[in-house]
Design a protein around this motif. Structure first.
Motif, PDB file in Angstrom:
ATOM      1  N   VAL A  77      16.445  -9.904  54.483  1.00  0.00           N
ATOM      2  CA  VAL A  77      16.602 -10.865  53.389  1.00  0.00           C
ATOM      3  C   VAL A  77      15.948 -10.332  52.122  1.00  0.00           C
ATOM      4  N   PHE A  78      14.710  -9.832  52.263  1.00  0.00           N
ATOM      5  CA  PHE A  78      13.970  -9.393  51.082  1.00  0.00           C
ATOM      6  C   PHE A  78      14.264  -7.943  50.692  1.00  0.00           C
ATOM      7  N   ARG A  79      14.757  -7.148  51.597  1.00  0.00           N
ATOM      8  CA  ARG A  79      15.044  -5.746  51.266  1.00  0.00           C
ATOM      9  C   ARG A  79      16.415  -5.586  50.601  1.00  0.00           C
ATOM     10  N   TYR A  80      17.388  -6.354  51.053  1.00  0.00           N
ATOM     11  CA  TYR A  80      18.762  -6.119  50.610  1.00  0.00           C
ATOM     12  C   TYR A  80      19.432  -7.277  49.863  1.00  0.00           C
ATOM     13  N   TYR A  81      18.992  -8.507  50.092  1.00  0.00           N
ATOM     14  CA  TYR A  81      19.790  -9.628  49.621  1.00  0.00           C
ATOM     15  C   TYR A  81      19.248 -10.379  48.403  1.00  0.00           C
ATOM     16  N   PHE A  82      17.944 -10.307  48.144  1.00  0.00           N
ATOM     17  CA  PHE A  82      17.390 -11.092  47.036  1.00  0.00           C
ATOM     18  C   PHE A  82      16.574 -10.243  46.071  1.00  0.00           C
ATOM     19  N   GLU A  83      16.562 -10.695  44.813  1.00  0.00           N
ATOM     20  CA  GLU A  83      15.743 -10.055  43.782  1.00  0.00           C
ATOM     21  C   GLU A  83      14.289 -10.461  44.001  1.00  0.00           C
ATOM     22  N   ASN A 140      16.340 -20.765  45.680  1.00  0.00           N
ATOM     23  CA  ASN A 140      15.939 -20.530  44.289  1.00  0.00           C
ATOM     24  C   ASN A 140      15.808 -19.069  43.868  1.00  0.00           C
ATOM     25  N   LEU A 141      15.727 -18.142  44.818  1.00  0.00           N
ATOM     26  CA  LEU A 141      15.670 -16.738  44.433  1.00  0.00           C
ATOM     27  C   LEU A 141      17.057 -16.254  44.009  1.00  0.00           C
ATOM     28  N   GLY A 142      17.090 -15.363  43.041  1.00  0.00           N
ATOM     29  CA  GLY A 142      18.361 -14.777  42.624  1.00  0.00           C
ATOM     30  C   GLY A 142      18.790 -13.683  43.593  1.00  0.00           C
ATOM     31  N   HIS A 143      20.087 -13.499  43.729  1.00  0.00           N
ATOM     32  CA  HIS A 143      20.600 -12.452  44.615  1.00  0.00           C
ATOM     33  C   HIS A 143      20.419 -11.074  43.980  1.00  0.00           C
ATOM     34  N   LEU A 144      20.237 -10.078  44.822  1.00  0.00           N
ATOM     35  CA  LEU A 144      20.087  -8.705  44.348  1.00  0.00           C
ATOM     36  C   LEU A 144      21.411  -8.250  43.749  1.00  0.00           C
ATOM     37  N   LYS A 145      21.366  -7.852  42.483  1.00  0.00           N
ATOM     38  CA  LYS A 145      22.599  -7.580  41.742  1.00  0.00           C
ATOM     39  C   LYS A 145      22.774  -6.085  41.467  1.00  0.00           C
ATOM     40  N   PRO A 146      24.029  -5.654  41.356  1.00  0.00           N
ATOM     41  CA  PRO A 146      24.261  -4.270  40.946  1.00  0.00           C
ATOM     42  C   PRO A 146      23.827  -4.059  39.495  1.00  0.00           C
ATOM     43  N   ARG A 147      23.457  -2.834  39.195  1.00  0.00           N
ATOM     44  CA  ARG A 147      23.088  -2.469  37.822  1.00  0.00           C
ATOM     45  C   ARG A 147      24.157  -1.534  37.257  1.00  0.00           C
ATOM     46  N   TYR A 148      24.485  -1.739  35.969  1.00  0.00           N
ATOM     47  CA  TYR A 148      25.555  -0.977  35.335  1.00  0.00           C
ATOM     48  C   TYR A 148      24.983   0.173  34.510  1.00  0.00           C
ATOM     49  N   LYS A 171      21.439 -22.268  58.640  1.00  0.00           N
ATOM     50  CA  LYS A 171      22.545 -23.224  58.658  1.00  0.00           C
ATOM     51  C   LYS A 171      22.321 -24.285  57.591  1.00  0.00           C
ATOM     52  N   PRO A 172      23.363 -24.656  56.858  1.00  0.00           N
ATOM     53  CA  PRO A 172      23.203 -25.750  55.888  1.00  0.00           C
ATOM     54  C   PRO A 172      23.142 -27.082  56.604  1.00  0.00           C
ATOM     55  N   PHE A 173      22.257 -27.977  56.171  1.00  0.00           N
ATOM     56  CA  PHE A 173      22.216 -29.314  56.758  1.00  0.00           C
ATOM     57  C   PHE A 173      23.482 -30.083  56.404  1.00  0.00           C
ATOM     58  N   ASN A 174      24.006 -29.829  55.193  1.00  0.00           N
ATOM     59  CA  ASN A 174      25.287 -30.403  54.791  1.00  0.00           C
ATOM     60  C   ASN A 174      26.356 -29.331  54.976  1.00  0.00           C
ATOM     61  N   PRO A 175      27.326 -29.555  55.872  1.00  0.00           N
ATOM     62  CA  PRO A 175      28.323 -28.508  56.156  1.00  0.00           C
ATOM     63  C   PRO A 175      29.137 -28.084  54.939  1.00  0.00           C
ATOM     64  N   LEU A 176      29.112 -28.889  53.869  1.00  0.00           N
ATOM     65  CA  LEU A 176      29.855 -28.515  52.666  1.00  0.00           C
ATOM     66  C   LEU A 176      29.100 -27.497  51.809  1.00  0.00           C
ATOM     67  N   ASP A 177      27.793 -27.348  52.055  1.00  0.00           N
ATOM     68  CA  ASP A 177      26.999 -26.381  51.292  1.00  0.00           C
ATOM     69  C   ASP A 177      27.249 -24.972  51.813  1.00  0.00           C
ATOM     70  N   LYS A 178      27.323 -24.033  50.891  1.00  0.00           N
ATOM     71  CA  LYS A 178      27.560 -22.641  51.266  1.00  0.00           C
ATOM     72  C   LYS A 178      26.234 -21.950  51.571  1.00  0.00           C
ATOM     73  N   LEU A 179      26.299 -20.996  52.482  1.00  0.00           N
ATOM     74  CA  LEU A 179      25.106 -20.232  52.815  1.00  0.00           C
ATOM     75  C   LEU A 179      24.781 -19.249  51.689  1.00  0.00           C
ATOM     76  N   PRO A 180      23.506 -19.099  51.336  1.00  0.00           N
ATOM     77  CA  PRO A 180      23.147 -18.150  50.286  1.00  0.00           C
ATOM     78  C   PRO A 180      23.040 -16.723  50.783  1.00  0.00           C
ATOM     79  N   ILE A 181      23.014 -16.528  52.107  1.00  0.00           N
ATOM     80  CA  ILE A 181      22.908 -15.187  52.686  1.00  0.00           C
ATOM     81  C   ILE A 181      23.824 -15.091  53.899  1.00  0.00           C
TER      82      ILE A 181
END
Length: 678
Positions: free
Chosen positions: A357-363, A434-442, A338-348
């Motif tokens: 989190v580490f298998r599917y969502y982040f690099e 600070n971790l980057g999200h797992l991205k598709p590869r082209y 949960k974000p401490f500030n409700p205006l902040d978006k969740l990263p996951i």
């Protein structure tokens, strides 16, 4: 009761019912309209409603620009208490931008796509600010400078091997300046081709933050780390609960709802490989060919488009990171973020598990950022580890020699620095921030949409790089994932050649044998059949050209007359890595004299022979076809091959009257010189 009374009462009831019905449906319509409007707020409206100092806006194709935008936003909040929100450019209407006052700041993170084009989500914005007929109201009273009150900063993500290097950042900067807006700090030009994108960003933000602080009278806050997100462990909730995200890409997918939206990173199509095989295999590398079924997906592609593969991290990498963080025994623990500030978006997506989190969502397999190393340092388990992380995070050259040059990821750096002692005091929120999200590869599609409308072919070399003296091996994320699928489909019992394991069954075992993917449009398209083409593509650079030749062969089989089609292809040896060797004679038989293949096998003679040498040997033919209106294509390595081929072409096109480089410039301007390089 009289008849007239009954009629009157009936009319009154009808009117009353009508009144309430009108108000009910009217209110619902207004509510829906409000929701529609709120999903595309004006940028001024958003800033005013949420009392923001700034908006950080991204134009991103693969997610990299988005990740940098969130990192900048996070640092602005924590370091300067500068209230801001990170937003997708496509989510806002910028026609009220001229209402902004100088107390507000817009920060743009803009990737350049293809040949200097905007990313999909930045098209409307660039069209608006470059329009000759400005629609801004000029409320500031300065008719020719309607954005005179607007302040902005800008960081671009580009590739210097392309002619239109960082074109989007430059175009937006030029257009904003022309409209009177004031840029704060230097324009940032990140170069992905040189592998310096991270360092380019760090240098830019270290220059622009002090400028922003000066303009807005901000003071740097030096205090202990305060997380943006509250991470709550829920041991009472089973990880098998239907409300827990275990790798699903959206809430619809979690609920099992089939989305009608076009396939995308958030809504990939799960394709079954109908064919998968290794084109060649040796001690150092191997090359894959896969054919992905897209029937029933409503996806269509043009020959030359990209297939975007959504990978997952290998189990070894997940285990190593969970272990060094002291979370291995909690891998299936459900956590709510949960974000401490409700205006902040969740990263996951939340709730989820540490494993998901580490298998599917982040690099977690890519090179760790220098900034993240520096942020982790205070939470190191020993003083020695803290000092080493601080040095790595603050000394660019030391970081390059000891981390970047060896492609070390987060877990590998942490383990080396602490000798395996876990980082149990490291806040999980810091990684989420600070971790980057797992991205598709082209990957360039290597088939023709005419002959294979329901399948896309993928051609990919499995990446592996070894540092023997450091006892370290770097593995390409997506190519090794595809290799695992290839082995699975063919029922091979032998382990993965690189000893990597993947949970191919996916979240809740719903992806067994399927690969999440979607189609990405390209500007690297085949010329009309009556136009001659010259293609240069060594190695897997041949992928789109196989599709081009396949399409022209298909047209020829239908009785269509096709123009001269010339392919220059190079590899190491004709008997080991000559891709699709068995197919070219088939295409030749269909196209007759319209198709010619020139090969360069670099290691079959004492002096190495490359595609640019073959190109020079056919100077007369190349010159003749270019003069006849041919399109020229290059696909493959950007740093060496593409430059050498371009220089060879310039030599061929140079005459007494005209410089070859200028002719190539003219070809680019006419969209007759196209590159797909990396």
């Amino acid at each position: 009761m009289k008849t007239t009374d009954i009629i009157g009462l009936g009319i009154a009831l009808i009117i009353t019912f009508g009144y309430f019905a009108y108000n009910f449906f009217s209110s619902r319509t207004k509510h829906v309209e409000k929701e529609v409007v709120s999903s595309n707020n004006g940028v001024f409206e958003k800033i005013e409603e949420e009392n923001l100092n700034a908006m950080v806006l991204f134009g991103s194709q693969t997610g990299t620009a988005e990740d940098f935008a969130y990192r900048f936003s996070t640092e602005a909040k924590s370091k300067y208490k500068f209230a801001n929100s990170t937003e997708d450019l496509d989510d806002f209407d910028f026609t009220d931008m001229d209402k902004l006052d100088p107390s507000k700041l817009l920060v743009f993170f803009l990737a350049t796509y293809g040949e200097g084009e905007p990313t999909d989500n930045a098209e409307s914005f660039i069209e608006l600010i470059e329009s000759e007929d400005t629609i801004f109201s000029s409320g500031n009273g300065v008719e020719d400078r309607p954005l005179a009150n607007v302040r902005y900063a800008i960081f671009g993500l580009g590739n210097h091997t392309y002619e239109h290097y960082n074109a989007m950042a430059k175009r937006v900067d030029s257009a904003m300046n022309a409209l009177g807006a004031q840029r704060i700090g230097p324009i940032g030009l990140g170069d992905d081709a040189a592998g310096l994108l991270e360092e380019d960003y760090l240098q830019w933000k270290d220059e622009v933050f002090p400028e922003i602080a000066k303009v807005y009278n901000l003071k740097e806050v030096r205090e202990e780390y305060k997380p943006l997100y509250d991470v709550i462990e829920k041991p009472d909730i089973s990880s098998e609960s239907p409300t827990v995200f275990l790798g699903e890409s959206s809430r619809q997918q979690l609920k099992g709802i089939v989305s009608k939206a076009p396939p995308s990173p958030a809504n990939p199509f799960n394709s079954t490989p109908v064919v998968s095989r290794e084109l060649f295999k040796n001690d150092t590398r191997n090359c894959l060919h896969l054919e992905l079924d897209i029937s029933g997906s409503n996806m269509k592609y043009q020959t030359g488009d990209y297939v975007s593969i959504c990978p997952m991290n290998p189990s070894q990498a997940v285990d190593e990171l969970l272990d060094i963080l002291g979370l291995k025994d909690k891998r299936n623990m459900v956590v709510i973020v949960k974000p401490f500030n409700p205006l902040d978006k969740l990263p996951i997506l939340s709730p989820t598990t540490y494993d998901a989190v580490f298998r599917y969502y982040f690099e977690i397999c890519g090179i760790i950022s220098r900034q993240l190393i520096f942020l982790i340092a205070p939470f190191a388990p020993t003083d020695e580890a803290k000092n080493e992380l601080t040095k790595l995070g603050s000394d660019k050259d030391y970081f390059k020699a000891n981390v970047a040059d060896m492609h070390l990821n987060l877990a590998q750096v942490l383990r080396r620095v602490s000798s395996g002692i876990p980082y149990t005091k490291l806040p999980f929120s810091l990684l989420l921030e600070n971790l980057g999200h797992l991205k598709p590869r082209y990957y360039s599609i290597s088939s023709s949409s005419l002959s294979c409308p329901d399948k896309v072919h993928v051609t990919a070399v499995v990446d592996r790089k070894e540092w023997v003296d450091q006892n370290h091996i770097f593995y390409g994320l997506t190519t090794n994932y595809l290799l695992a699928h290839c082995l699975h489909q063919n029922g091979e019992l032998t382990p993965h050649p690189n000893n990597l394991q993947y949970t191919l069954e996916g979240p809740r075992q719903k992806l067994t044998g399927k690969i999440p993917m979607f189609i990405k449009r390209s500007t690297f398209h085949l010329a009309p059949p009556e136009v001659p083409i010259i293609m240069v593509g060594p190695g897997t650079g041949i992928a789109p050209f196989r599709g081009f030749v396949m399409e022209r062969a298909h047209l020829a089989s239908q009785g269509v007359k096709v123009a001269k089609t010339i392919l220059f292809y190079g590899c190491r040896r004709s008997d080991t890595d000559f891709l699709y060797k068995e197919e070219w004679d088939t295409y030749k038989n269909l196209m007759k004299d319209s198709f010619e293949l020139y090969t360069a096998f670099s290691r079959e003679q004492d002096q190495k022979l490359y595609v640019q040498h073959r190109l020079l040997q056919q100077s007369a033919l190349v010159n003749e076809l270019i003069s006849a209106g041919a399109w020229f294509y290059i696909c493959g390595d950007a740093e060496r091959m593409a430059k050498d081929v371009t220089n060879a072409l310039a030599t061929i096109l140079t005459t007494v009257e005209e410089d070859g480089a200028k002719r190539i410039k003219s070809l680019r301007d006419e969209n007759r010189f196209l590159e797909d390089t990396w």
